[in-house]
Each structure stands twice: as C-alpha cells, then as structure tokens.
Design a protein around this motif. Structure first.
Motif, PDB file in Angstrom:
ATOM      1  N   ALA A  49       0.833  -1.210   0.000  1.00 37.84           N
ATOM      2  CA  ALA A  49       0.000   0.000   0.000  1.00 37.84           C
ATOM      3  C   ALA A  49       0.863   1.253   0.000  1.00 37.84           C
ATOM      4  CB  ALA A  49      -0.933  -0.008   1.207  1.00 37.84           C
ATOM      5  N   VAL A  50       1.913   1.250   0.793  1.00 38.92           N
ATOM      6  CA  VAL A  50       2.827   2.411   0.830  1.00 38.92           C
ATOM      7  C   VAL A  50       3.531   2.566  -0.516  1.00 38.92           C
ATOM      8  CG1 VAL A  50       4.968   3.270   1.872  1.00 38.92           C
ATOM      9  CG2 VAL A  50       3.136   2.381   3.313  1.00 38.92           C
ATOM     10  N   THR A  51       3.901   1.462  -1.126  1.00 37.53           N
ATOM     11  CA  THR A  51       4.585   1.515  -2.419  1.00 37.53           C
ATOM     12  C   THR A  51       3.664   2.072  -3.500  1.00 37.53           C
ATOM     13  OG1 THR A  51       5.879  -0.393  -1.731  1.00 37.53           O
ATOM     14  CG2 THR A  51       5.935   0.158  -4.050  1.00 37.53           C
ATOM     15  N   VAL A  52       2.397   1.667  -3.479  1.00 39.10           N
ATOM     16  CA  VAL A  52       1.442   2.237  -4.443  1.00 39.10           C
ATOM     17  C   VAL A  52       1.279   3.733  -4.188  1.00 39.10           C
ATOM     18  CG1 VAL A  52      -1.001   2.258  -5.095  1.00 39.10           C
ATOM     19  CG2 VAL A  52       0.220   0.103  -4.927  1.00 39.10           C
ATOM     20  N   PHE A  53       1.213   4.125  -2.922  1.00 39.92           N
ATOM     21  CA  PHE A  53       1.107   5.546  -2.584  1.00 39.92           C
ATOM     22  C   PHE A  53       2.321   6.320  -3.100  1.00 39.92           C
ATOM     23  CE2 PHE A  53       1.792   9.033   0.463  1.00 39.92           C
ATOM     24  CZ  PHE A  53       0.613   9.733   0.260  1.00 39.92           C
ATOM     25  N   LEU A  54       3.512   5.749  -2.930  1.00 40.41           N
ATOM     26  CA  LEU A  54       4.723   6.397  -3.456  1.00 40.41           C
ATOM     27  C   LEU A  54       4.716   6.455  -4.977  1.00 40.41           C
ATOM     28  CD1 LEU A  54       7.491   4.901  -1.152  1.00 40.41           C
ATOM     29  CD2 LEU A  54       6.711   7.271  -1.229  1.00 40.41           C
ATOM     30  N   GLY A  55       4.211   5.399  -5.605  1.00 42.77           N
ATOM     31  CA  GLY A  55       4.129   5.383  -7.064  1.00 42.77           C
ATOM     32  C   GLY A  55       3.201   6.460  -7.596  1.00 42.77           C
ATOM     33  N   VAL A  56       2.032   6.584  -6.965  1.00 38.00           N
ATOM     34  CA  VAL A  56       1.082   7.617  -7.396  1.00 38.00           C
ATOM     35  C   VAL A  56       1.669   9.001  -7.148  1.00 38.00           C
ATOM     36  CG1 VAL A  56      -1.178   8.630  -6.879  1.00 38.00           C
ATOM     37  CG2 VAL A  56      -0.954   6.168  -7.131  1.00 38.00           C
ATOM     38  N   GLY A  57       2.307   9.185  -5.994  1.00 38.83           N
ATOM     39  CA  GLY A  57       2.911  10.476  -5.685  1.00 38.83           C
ATOM     40  C   GLY A  57       4.036  10.844  -6.635  1.00 38.83           C
ATOM     41  N   SER A  58       4.852   9.863  -6.983  1.00 37.51           N
ATOM     42  CA  SER A  58       5.958  10.157  -7.892  1.00 37.51           C
ATOM     43  C   SER A  58       5.454  10.419  -9.309  1.00 37.51           C
ATOM     44  CB  SER A  58       6.980   9.028  -7.882  1.00 37.51           C
ATOM     45  OG  SER A  58       6.397   7.844  -8.361  1.00 37.51           O
ATOM     46  N   LEU A  59       4.396   9.741  -9.715  1.00 46.46           N
ATOM     47  CA  LEU A  59       3.831  10.029 -11.039  1.00 46.46           C
ATOM     48  C   LEU A  59       3.171  11.400 -11.071  1.00 46.46           C
ATOM     49  CD1 LEU A  59       2.332   6.584 -12.071  1.00 46.46           C
ATOM     50  CD2 LEU A  59       4.341   7.716 -13.011  1.00 46.46           C
ATOM     51  N   GLU A  60       2.533  11.775  -9.984  1.00 42.55           N
ATOM     52  CA  GLU A  60       1.936  13.116  -9.911  1.00 42.55           C
ATOM     53  C   GLU A  60       3.009  14.201  -9.926  1.00 42.55           C
ATOM     54  OE1 GLU A  60      -1.223  14.396  -9.826  1.00 42.55           O
ATOM     55  OE2 GLU A  60      -1.854  12.393 -10.430  1.00 42.55           O
ATOM     56  N   ALA A  61       4.177  13.878  -9.390  1.00 40.92           N
ATOM     57  CA  ALA A  61       5.270  14.853  -9.369  1.00 40.92           C
ATOM     58  C   ALA A  61       6.012  14.911 -10.702  1.00 40.92           C
ATOM     59  CB  ALA A  61       6.255  14.508  -8.253  1.00 40.92           C
ATOM     60  N   GLY A  62       5.636  14.032 -11.625  1.00 42.09           N
ATOM     61  CA  GLY A  62       6.271  14.055 -12.935  1.00 42.09           C
ATOM     62  C   GLY A  62       7.453  13.122 -13.064  1.00 42.09           C
ATOM     63  N   PHE A  63       7.637  12.242 -12.117  1.00 40.14           N
ATOM     64  CA  PHE A  63       8.747  11.281 -12.140  1.00 40.14           C
ATOM     65  C   PHE A  63       8.261  10.028 -12.856  1.00 40.14           C
ATOM     66  CE2 PHE A  63      11.431   8.071  -9.887  1.00 40.14           C
ATOM     67  CZ  PHE A  63      12.646   8.512 -10.390  1.00 40.14           C
ATOM     68  N   THR A  64       8.552   9.950 -14.158  1.00 38.75           N
ATOM     69  CA  THR A  64       8.030   8.873 -14.994  1.00 38.75           C
ATOM     70  C   THR A  64       8.471   7.481 -14.555  1.00 38.75           C
ATOM     71  OG1 THR A  64       8.042  10.424 -16.834  1.00 38.75           O
ATOM     72  CG2 THR A  64       7.768   8.112 -17.381  1.00 38.75           C
ATOM     73  N   PRO A  65       9.706   7.274 -14.087  1.00 38.93           N
ATOM     74  CA  PRO A  65      10.055   5.926 -13.621  1.00 38.93           C
ATOM     75  C   PRO A  65       9.303   5.491 -12.362  1.00 38.93           C
ATOM     76  CG  PRO A  65      12.042   7.137 -14.161  1.00 38.93           C
ATOM     77  CD  PRO A  65      10.896   8.111 -14.222  1.00 38.93           C
ATOM     78  N   GLY A  66       8.375   6.286 -11.898  1.00 41.40           N
ATOM     79  CA  GLY A  66       7.555   5.920 -10.748  1.00 41.40           C
ATOM     80  C   GLY A  66       6.660   4.722 -11.004  1.00 41.40           C
TER      81      GLY A  66
END
Length: 94
Positions: A49-66
């Motif tokens: 769950a934390v990893t999915v949260f980090l993935g969504v956050g990194s994609l929202e920040a524009g970090f494509t390798p998220g």
C-alpha cells in the motif's frame, strides 16, 4: 529493475511450488505458529500500500520511472498470495 525483480520472484515461486517437500515443510512451519506467521504477510500488504502511494505520488510529481513502484507492490502481493496458497492447501496426513 523492478520488473526484473517481479519476474525473478514469480520464477522463484513457481520453482518452489513444484517442490512438494518444500511446500510440505512450509505448511508445517505455518501450522506451528499461525499467529506469528501472519506478521510477514501483514507487513507485505502494508508495504504494498505504501509503495502504491509512493508510485502515485511520484507520477503526480512528474517522475516517470515511478511506474516501477507498482511492480514492486505487485511483487509483495505475489508473495502474500503464495503464502495464502500454501496455507489453504489441504494438510497431508503422511
């Protein structure tokens, strides 16, 4: 890198699932202390769950390798699924 880890984990699970003696020993270990054996799956689900949260956050920040975070979360859920599969198997009487 995370997709490679996911593929290696899936291959390892398939390799372990084919070994009947290992599955039997894993069943015995899960049966020996059922409450204690729940700790790892619970933490893996929380970690996913934390990893999915980090993935969504990194994609929202524009970090494509998220997108790699989603493969890591799936990896954790794959391990939990394998543990549940072992626990749900009928207990051998031999």
């Amino acid at each position: 890198m995370s997709v490679a880890l996911l593929v290696l984990t899936a291959a390892g699970i398939v390799w372990r699932a084919r070994n009947k003696r290992w599955v039997h020993n894993a069943q015995l270990a899960l049966n020996a202390q059922p409450r204690l054996s729940l700790i790892l799956p619970v933490f893996l689900v929380l970690g996913a769950a934390v990893t999915v949260f980090l993935g969504v956050g990194s994609l929202e920040a524009g970090f494509t390798p998220g997108f790699g975070f989603f493969a890591l979360a799936l990896d954790a859920l794959l391990i939990v699924g394998f543990t549940v599969w072992i626990a749900r198997r009928p207990f051998p009487m031999d």
